[in-house]
Design a protein around this motif. Structure first.
Motif, PDB file in Angstrom:
ATOM      1  N   ASP A   1      42.559  27.201  49.330  1.00 62.48           N
ATOM      2  CA  ASP A   1      43.120  27.469  50.541  1.00 62.48           C
ATOM      3  C   ASP A   1      43.343  28.884  50.978  1.00 62.48           C
ATOM      4  N   VAL A   2      43.794  29.716  49.890  1.00 61.05           N
ATOM      5  CA  VAL A   2      44.251  31.073  49.939  1.00 61.05           C
ATOM      6  C   VAL A   2      43.319  31.840  48.983  1.00 61.05           C
ATOM      7  N   GLU A   3      42.092  31.430  48.535  1.00 57.75           N
ATOM      8  CA  GLU A   3      41.524  32.312  47.763  1.00 57.75           C
ATOM      9  C   GLU A   3      40.938  33.321  48.225  1.00 57.75           C
ATOM     10  N   ASN A   4      40.549  33.462  49.551  1.00 58.98           N
ATOM     11  CA  ASN A   4      40.009  34.573  50.011  1.00 58.98           C
ATOM     12  C   ASN A   4      41.016  35.843  50.083  1.00 58.98           C
ATOM     13  N   LYS A   5      42.207  35.376  50.670  1.00 58.53           N
ATOM     14  CA  LYS A   5      43.172  36.156  50.632  1.00 58.53           C
ATOM     15  C   LYS A   5      43.513  36.943  49.066  1.00 58.53           C
ATOM     16  N   ILE A   6      43.532  36.162  48.100  1.00 55.53           N
ATOM     17  CA  ILE A   6      43.897  36.387  46.762  1.00 55.53           C
ATOM     18  C   ILE A   6      42.663  37.549  46.531  1.00 55.53           C
ATOM     19  N   ARG A   7      41.408  37.353  46.640  1.00 57.44           N
ATOM     20  CA  ARG A   7      40.123  38.178  46.357  1.00 57.44           C
ATOM     21  C   ARG A   7      40.479  39.407  47.267  1.00 57.44           C
ATOM     22  N   MET A   8      40.883  39.420  48.644  1.00 57.53           N
ATOM     23  CA  MET A   8      40.934  40.585  49.306  1.00 57.53           C
ATOM     24  C   MET A   8      42.237  41.334  48.916  1.00 57.53           C
ATOM     25  N   LEU A   9      42.904  40.926  48.267  1.00 55.66           N
ATOM     26  CA  LEU A   9      44.081  41.826  47.615  1.00 55.66           C
ATOM     27  C   LEU A   9      43.699  42.448  46.107  1.00 55.66           C
ATOM     28  N   GLY A  10      42.297  42.019  45.609  1.00 54.88           N
ATOM     29  CA  GLY A  10      41.730  42.651  44.360  1.00 54.88           C
ATOM     30  C   GLY A  10      42.106  41.764  43.319  1.00 54.88           C
ATOM     31  N   PHE A  11      42.399  40.476  43.383  1.00 59.78           N
ATOM     32  CA  PHE A  11      42.264  39.790  42.371  1.00 59.78           C
ATOM     33  C   PHE A  11      41.337  38.716  41.961  1.00 59.78           C
TER      34      PHE A  11
ATOM     35  N   LYS B   1      41.052  29.523  23.636  1.00 56.63           N
ATOM     36  CA  LYS B   1      39.915  30.380  23.115  1.00 56.63           C
ATOM     37  C   LYS B   1      39.497  31.416  24.162  1.00 56.63           C
ATOM     38  N   THR B   2      39.199  30.614  25.366  1.00 57.87           N
ATOM     39  CA  THR B   2      38.726  31.616  26.718  1.00 57.87           C
ATOM     40  C   THR B   2      39.887  32.221  27.434  1.00 57.87           C
ATOM     41  N   ASP B   3      41.071  32.210  26.950  1.00 56.52           N
ATOM     42  CA  ASP B   3      42.288  32.707  27.484  1.00 56.52           C
ATOM     43  C   ASP B   3      42.419  32.140  29.147  1.00 56.52           C
ATOM     44  N   ALA B   4      41.953  31.140  29.223  1.00 59.86           N
ATOM     45  CA  ALA B   4      42.200  30.307  30.472  1.00 59.86           C
ATOM     46  C   ALA B   4      43.571  30.163  30.918  1.00 59.86           C
ATOM     47  N   ASN B   5      44.496  29.817  29.713  1.00 56.22           N
ATOM     48  CA  ASN B   5      45.950  29.889  30.252  1.00 56.22           C
ATOM     49  C   ASN B   5      46.589  30.818  30.696  1.00 56.22           C
ATOM     50  N   LYS B   6      45.958  32.285  30.175  1.00 58.69           N
ATOM     51  CA  LYS B   6      46.395  33.404  30.734  1.00 58.69           C
ATOM     52  C   LYS B   6      46.061  33.508  32.319  1.00 58.69           C
ATOM     53  N   TYR B   7      44.782  33.402  32.405  1.00 59.36           N
ATOM     54  CA  TYR B   7      44.115  33.469  33.572  1.00 59.36           C
ATOM     55  C   TYR B   7      44.695  32.526  34.648  1.00 59.36           C
ATOM     56  N   TRP B   8      44.827  31.360  34.259  1.00 60.99           N
ATOM     57  CA  TRP B   8      45.590  30.308  34.956  1.00 60.99           C
ATOM     58  C   TRP B   8      47.027  30.942  35.614  1.00 60.99           C
ATOM     59  N   LYS B   9      47.536  31.200  34.579  1.00 62.89           N
ATOM     60  CA  LYS B   9      49.207  31.784  34.889  1.00 62.89           C
ATOM     61  C   LYS B   9      48.981  32.857  35.838  1.00 62.89           C
ATOM     62  N   ASP B  10      47.981  33.932  35.649  1.00 68.68           N
ATOM     63  CA  ASP B  10      47.941  34.935  36.445  1.00 68.68           C
ATOM     64  C   ASP B  10      47.568  34.710  37.969  1.00 68.68           C
ATOM     65  N   VAL B  11      46.513  33.719  38.022  1.00 65.81           N
ATOM     66  CA  VAL B  11      46.287  33.309  39.091  1.00 65.81           C
ATOM     67  C   VAL B  11      47.229  32.561  40.060  1.00 65.81           C
ATOM     68  N   PHE B  12      48.106  31.819  39.191  1.00 63.91           N
ATOM     69  CA  PHE B  12      49.370  30.990  40.089  1.00 63.91           C
ATOM     70  C   PHE B  12      50.356  31.888  40.501  1.00 63.91           C
ATOM     71  N   SER B  13      50.625  32.990  39.586  1.00 64.24           N
ATOM     72  CA  SER B  13      51.664  34.008  39.566  1.00 64.24           C
ATOM     73  C   SER B  13      51.345  34.754  41.021  1.00 64.24           C
ATOM     74  N   THR B  14      50.090  35.019  41.148  1.00 62.54           N
ATOM     75  CA  THR B  14      49.606  35.892  42.382  1.00 62.54           C
ATOM     76  C   THR B  14      49.798  34.947  43.454  1.00 62.54           C
ATOM     77  N   TYR B  15      49.433  33.650  43.390  1.00 62.71           N
ATOM     78  CA  TYR B  15      49.263  32.933  44.524  1.00 62.71           C
ATOM     79  C   TYR B  15      51.077  32.606  44.952  1.00 62.71           C
TER      80      TYR B  15
END
Length: 249
Positions: free
Chosen positions: A96-106, A181-195
Protein backbone atom coordinates in the motif's frame (compact mmCIF):
# COMPACT_ATOMS: atom_id res chain seq x y z
CA UNK A 1 -29.93 -50.55 -46.84
CA UNK A 2 -33.09 -51.73 -45.11
CA UNK A 3 -31.22 -51.89 -41.77
CA UNK A 4 -29.85 -48.34 -42.22
CA UNK A 5 -33.33 -47.02 -43.10
CA UNK A 6 -34.81 -48.74 -40.05
CA UNK A 7 -32.14 -47.16 -37.79
CA UNK A 8 -32.81 -43.68 -39.21
CA UNK A 9 -36.58 -44.06 -38.72
CA UNK A 10 -36.01 -45.25 -35.15
CA UNK A 11 -33.74 -42.31 -34.39
CA UNK A 12 -36.21 -39.79 -35.84
CA UNK A 13 -39.07 -41.34 -33.93
CA UNK A 14 -37.07 -41.11 -30.70
CA UNK A 15 -36.28 -37.46 -31.29
CA UNK A 16 -39.93 -36.68 -32.03
CA UNK A 17 -41.00 -38.56 -28.91
CA UNK A 18 -38.65 -36.49 -26.77
CA UNK A 19 -39.86 -33.31 -28.48
CA UNK A 20 -43.45 -34.09 -27.49
CA UNK A 21 -42.45 -34.73 -23.89
CA UNK A 22 -40.33 -31.60 -23.63
CA UNK A 23 -42.90 -29.16 -22.19
CA UNK A 24 -40.45 -26.25 -22.37
CA UNK A 25 -40.30 -26.49 -26.17
CA UNK A 26 -36.54 -25.98 -25.93
CA UNK A 27 -34.81 -27.56 -28.93
CA UNK A 28 -31.52 -27.62 -27.10
CA UNK A 29 -33.07 -29.71 -24.34
CA UNK A 30 -34.60 -32.07 -26.92
CA UNK A 31 -31.25 -32.77 -28.57
CA UNK A 32 -29.54 -33.23 -25.23
CA UNK A 33 -32.05 -35.94 -24.39
CA UNK A 34 -31.56 -37.66 -27.72
CA UNK A 35 -27.78 -37.49 -27.48
CA UNK A 36 -27.92 -39.13 -24.06
CA UNK A 37 -29.14 -42.25 -25.84
CA UNK A 38 -27.23 -42.10 -29.09
CA UNK A 39 -24.20 -39.94 -28.33
CA UNK A 40 -22.11 -42.49 -26.42
CA UNK A 41 -19.88 -44.96 -28.13
CA UNK A 42 -20.90 -48.49 -27.45
CA UNK A 43 -17.45 -49.43 -26.17
CA UNK A 44 -17.09 -46.56 -23.66
CA UNK A 45 -17.44 -47.05 -19.93
CA UNK A 46 -19.77 -45.01 -17.77
CA UNK A 47 -18.73 -44.09 -14.24
CA UNK A 48 -21.22 -46.64 -12.92
CA UNK A 49 -19.44 -49.39 -14.87
CA UNK A 50 -16.02 -48.56 -13.49
CA UNK A 51 -14.79 -50.64 -10.57
CA UNK A 52 -13.84 -48.96 -7.32
CA UNK A 53 -10.22 -49.88 -7.95
CA UNK A 54 -10.31 -48.20 -11.37
CA UNK A 55 -11.76 -45.00 -9.95
CA UNK A 56 -9.22 -44.87 -7.11
CA UNK A 57 -6.34 -45.66 -9.48
CA UNK A 58 -7.43 -42.98 -11.94
CA UNK A 59 -7.74 -40.29 -9.30
CA UNK A 60 -4.43 -41.23 -7.70
CA UNK A 61 -2.78 -41.00 -11.08
CA UNK A 62 -4.36 -37.60 -11.77
CA UNK A 63 -3.26 -36.25 -8.40
CA UNK A 64 0.23 -37.68 -8.74
CA UNK A 65 0.58 -36.12 -12.17
CA UNK A 66 -0.66 -32.74 -10.97
CA UNK A 67 1.51 -32.79 -7.85
CA UNK A 68 4.65 -33.72 -9.77
CA UNK A 69 4.11 -31.06 -12.44
CA UNK A 70 3.41 -28.44 -9.80
CA UNK A 71 6.50 -29.29 -7.76
CA UNK A 72 8.78 -29.50 -10.81
CA UNK A 73 7.54 -26.19 -12.20
CA UNK A 74 7.81 -24.18 -9.01
CA UNK A 75 11.06 -25.64 -7.70
CA UNK A 76 12.92 -24.45 -10.81
CA UNK A 77 14.81 -21.17 -10.72
CA UNK A 78 12.30 -18.34 -11.19
CA UNK A 79 9.44 -20.85 -10.80
CA UNK A 80 7.81 -18.40 -8.38
CA UNK A 81 9.66 -15.19 -9.09
CA UNK A 82 8.85 -14.87 -12.79
CA UNK A 83 5.35 -16.31 -12.67
CA UNK A 84 2.79 -13.57 -12.10
CA UNK A 85 0.16 -16.11 -11.01
CA UNK A 86 2.14 -17.25 -7.94
CA UNK A 87 4.91 -14.70 -7.39
CA UNK A 88 5.25 -13.87 -3.71
CA UNK A 89 4.87 -10.16 -3.13
CA UNK A 90 5.37 -8.17 0.02
CA UNK A 91 2.42 -8.14 2.44
CA UNK A 92 -0.46 -5.88 1.50
CA UNK A 93 0.29 -3.28 4.17
CA UNK A 94 3.73 -2.79 2.64
CA UNK A 95 2.45 -2.75 -0.93
CA UNK A 96 0.00 0.00 0.00
CA UNK A 97 2.95 2.34 0.60
CA UNK A 98 5.52 0.67 -1.66
CA UNK A 99 5.69 3.61 -4.07
CA UNK A 100 6.45 5.97 -1.20
CA UNK A 101 9.21 3.67 0.03
CA UNK A 102 10.72 3.55 -3.46
CA UNK A 103 10.48 7.32 -3.85
CA UNK A 104 12.47 7.67 -0.63
CA UNK A 105 15.29 5.67 -2.22
CA UNK A 106 14.60 2.26 -0.70
CA UNK A 107 13.49 0.49 -3.89
CA UNK A 108 16.46 -1.88 -3.80
CA UNK A 109 15.39 -3.12 -0.37
CA UNK A 110 11.93 -3.99 -1.69
CA UNK A 111 13.36 -5.77 -4.74
CA UNK A 112 15.83 -7.78 -2.65
CA UNK A 113 13.13 -8.78 -0.17
CA UNK A 114 10.81 -10.01 -2.92
CA UNK A 115 13.52 -11.95 -4.75
CA UNK A 116 14.74 -13.66 -1.59
CA UNK A 117 11.21 -14.72 -0.59
CA UNK A 118 10.55 -16.28 -3.97
CA UNK A 119 13.90 -18.07 -4.00
CA UNK A 120 13.05 -19.56 -0.61
CA UNK A 121 9.70 -20.82 -1.92
CA UNK A 122 11.38 -22.36 -4.97
CA UNK A 123 13.87 -24.11 -2.71
CA UNK A 124 11.17 -25.48 -0.41
CA UNK A 125 9.01 -26.78 -3.28
CA UNK A 126 11.50 -29.58 -3.87
CA UNK A 127 10.24 -31.20 -0.66
CA UNK A 128 6.60 -31.36 -1.78
CA UNK A 129 6.53 -34.48 -3.97
CA UNK A 130 7.04 -37.21 -1.33
CA UNK A 131 4.49 -35.60 0.99
CA UNK A 132 1.93 -35.42 -1.80
CA UNK A 133 2.54 -39.03 -2.80
CA UNK A 134 2.18 -40.28 0.78
CA UNK A 135 -1.25 -38.63 1.07
CA UNK A 136 -2.32 -39.90 -2.35
CA UNK A 137 -1.51 -43.49 -1.37
CA UNK A 138 -3.93 -43.20 1.57
CA UNK A 139 -6.93 -42.22 -0.57
CA UNK A 140 -9.98 -44.41 0.13
CA UNK A 141 -12.79 -45.51 -2.18
CA UNK A 142 -15.14 -43.06 -0.45
CA UNK A 143 -12.64 -40.25 -0.98
CA UNK A 144 -12.33 -41.18 -4.65
CA UNK A 145 -16.08 -41.29 -5.31
CA UNK A 146 -16.60 -37.92 -3.60
CA UNK A 147 -13.81 -36.43 -5.69
CA UNK A 148 -15.12 -37.87 -8.95
CA UNK A 149 -18.57 -36.42 -8.30
CA UNK A 150 -17.23 -33.16 -6.92
CA UNK A 151 -16.16 -29.84 -8.39
CA UNK A 152 -13.44 -29.36 -10.99
CA UNK A 153 -10.89 -28.97 -8.17
CA UNK A 154 -12.26 -31.53 -5.70
CA UNK A 155 -9.09 -33.64 -5.89
CA UNK A 156 -6.94 -30.61 -5.15
CA UNK A 157 -9.17 -29.79 -2.19
CA UNK A 158 -8.66 -33.31 -0.86
CA UNK A 159 -4.91 -33.00 -1.30
CA UNK A 160 -4.79 -29.62 0.39
CA UNK A 161 -6.81 -30.87 3.35
CA UNK A 162 -4.67 -33.98 3.84
CA UNK A 163 -1.20 -32.53 3.21
CA UNK A 164 -1.19 -28.94 4.47
CA UNK A 165 0.00 -29.75 8.02
CA UNK A 166 2.80 -32.02 6.77
CA UNK A 167 3.80 -29.59 4.03
CA UNK A 168 3.92 -26.70 6.50
CA UNK A 169 6.13 -28.74 8.83
CA UNK A 170 8.43 -29.73 5.97
CA UNK A 171 8.51 -26.34 4.27
CA UNK A 172 9.10 -24.12 7.26
CA UNK A 173 12.69 -25.21 8.15
CA UNK A 174 13.67 -25.27 4.46
CA UNK A 175 12.28 -21.78 3.98
CA UNK A 176 13.94 -20.52 7.15
CA UNK A 177 17.29 -21.84 5.96
CA UNK A 178 16.78 -20.49 2.46
CA UNK A 179 15.78 -17.08 3.81
CA UNK A 180 19.00 -17.02 5.79
CA UNK A 181 21.05 -17.93 2.71
CA UNK A 182 19.49 -15.12 0.69
CA UNK A 183 19.63 -12.58 3.55
CA UNK A 184 15.86 -12.30 3.36
CA UNK A 185 15.52 -11.81 7.08
CA UNK A 186 17.79 -8.78 6.83
CA UNK A 187 15.90 -7.36 3.85
CA UNK A 188 12.58 -8.03 5.51
CA UNK A 189 13.70 -6.29 8.68
CA UNK A 190 15.01 -3.34 6.68
CA UNK A 191 11.78 -3.00 4.72
CA UNK A 192 9.60 -3.15 7.80
CA UNK A 193 11.84 -0.78 9.71
CA UNK A 194 11.56 1.67 6.81
CA UNK A 195 7.79 1.20 6.67
CA UNK A 196 7.39 1.65 10.41
CA UNK A 197 9.07 5.06 10.24
CA UNK A 198 6.16 6.40 8.24
CA UNK A 199 3.14 4.81 9.89
CA UNK A 200 1.25 5.18 13.12
CA UNK A 201 0.51 1.44 13.03
CA UNK A 202 3.86 -0.38 12.95
CA UNK A 203 3.85 -4.03 11.92
CA UNK A 204 5.98 -6.99 12.95
CA UNK A 205 5.14 -9.80 10.54
CA UNK A 206 6.57 -13.31 10.73
CA UNK A 207 8.42 -13.72 7.44
CA UNK A 208 8.75 -17.50 7.79
CA UNK A 209 5.02 -18.10 8.21
CA UNK A 210 4.20 -15.62 5.47
CA UNK A 211 6.49 -17.18 2.85
CA UNK A 212 5.50 -20.73 3.84
CA UNK A 213 1.82 -19.92 3.35
CA UNK A 214 2.41 -18.25 0.00
CA UNK A 215 4.57 -21.15 -1.20
CA UNK A 216 1.78 -23.62 -0.41
CA UNK A 217 -0.74 -21.41 -2.19
CA UNK A 218 1.44 -21.51 -5.30
CA UNK A 219 1.80 -25.27 -5.22
CA UNK A 220 -1.92 -25.91 -4.89
CA UNK A 221 -2.69 -23.33 -7.55
CA UNK A 222 -0.88 -25.43 -10.13
CA UNK A 223 -2.18 -28.76 -8.83
CA UNK A 224 -5.68 -27.32 -9.35
CA UNK A 225 -4.79 -26.11 -12.84
CA UNK A 226 -3.66 -29.59 -13.81
CA UNK A 227 -6.78 -31.20 -12.33
CA UNK A 228 -9.09 -28.89 -14.28
CA UNK A 229 -7.07 -29.62 -17.41
CA UNK A 230 -7.43 -33.39 -16.98
CA UNK A 231 -11.16 -33.13 -16.30
CA UNK A 232 -11.93 -30.85 -19.25
CA UNK A 233 -9.34 -31.63 -21.93
CA UNK A 234 -9.24 -35.19 -23.32
CA UNK A 235 -5.74 -34.53 -24.66
CA UNK A 236 -4.49 -34.12 -21.09
CA UNK A 237 -5.55 -37.67 -20.17
CA UNK A 238 -2.28 -39.26 -21.12
CA UNK A 239 -2.98 -42.78 -19.82
CA UNK A 240 -5.79 -45.28 -20.33
CA UNK A 241 -6.92 -45.13 -16.72
CA UNK A 242 -7.26 -41.34 -16.88
CA UNK A 243 -9.27 -41.66 -20.08
CA UNK A 244 -11.59 -44.23 -18.51
CA UNK A 245 -12.20 -42.38 -15.24
CA UNK A 246 -12.46 -38.78 -16.44
CA UNK A 247 -13.95 -39.64 -19.83
CA UNK A 248 -16.83 -41.48 -18.19
CA UNK A 249 -18.26 -38.63 -16.08
Amino acid sequence: MKEILTSIIFLLASVLLFAQKDSSGNLNGMFKKASSLFGKKSGSKSSSNLSSNEIVSGLKEALSLGAKKSGDKLSATDGFFKDAAVKILLPQQIRDVENKIRMLGFGKLVDNAELSMNRAAEDASKAAAPIFLDAIKKMTVTDALNILRGSDTAATGYLRKTTSPALTTAFRPVIEESLKKTDANKYWKDVFSTYNRFTSKPVDADINSYVTGKALDGLFYYVAQEEVNIRKDPAARVTDILKNVFGSK
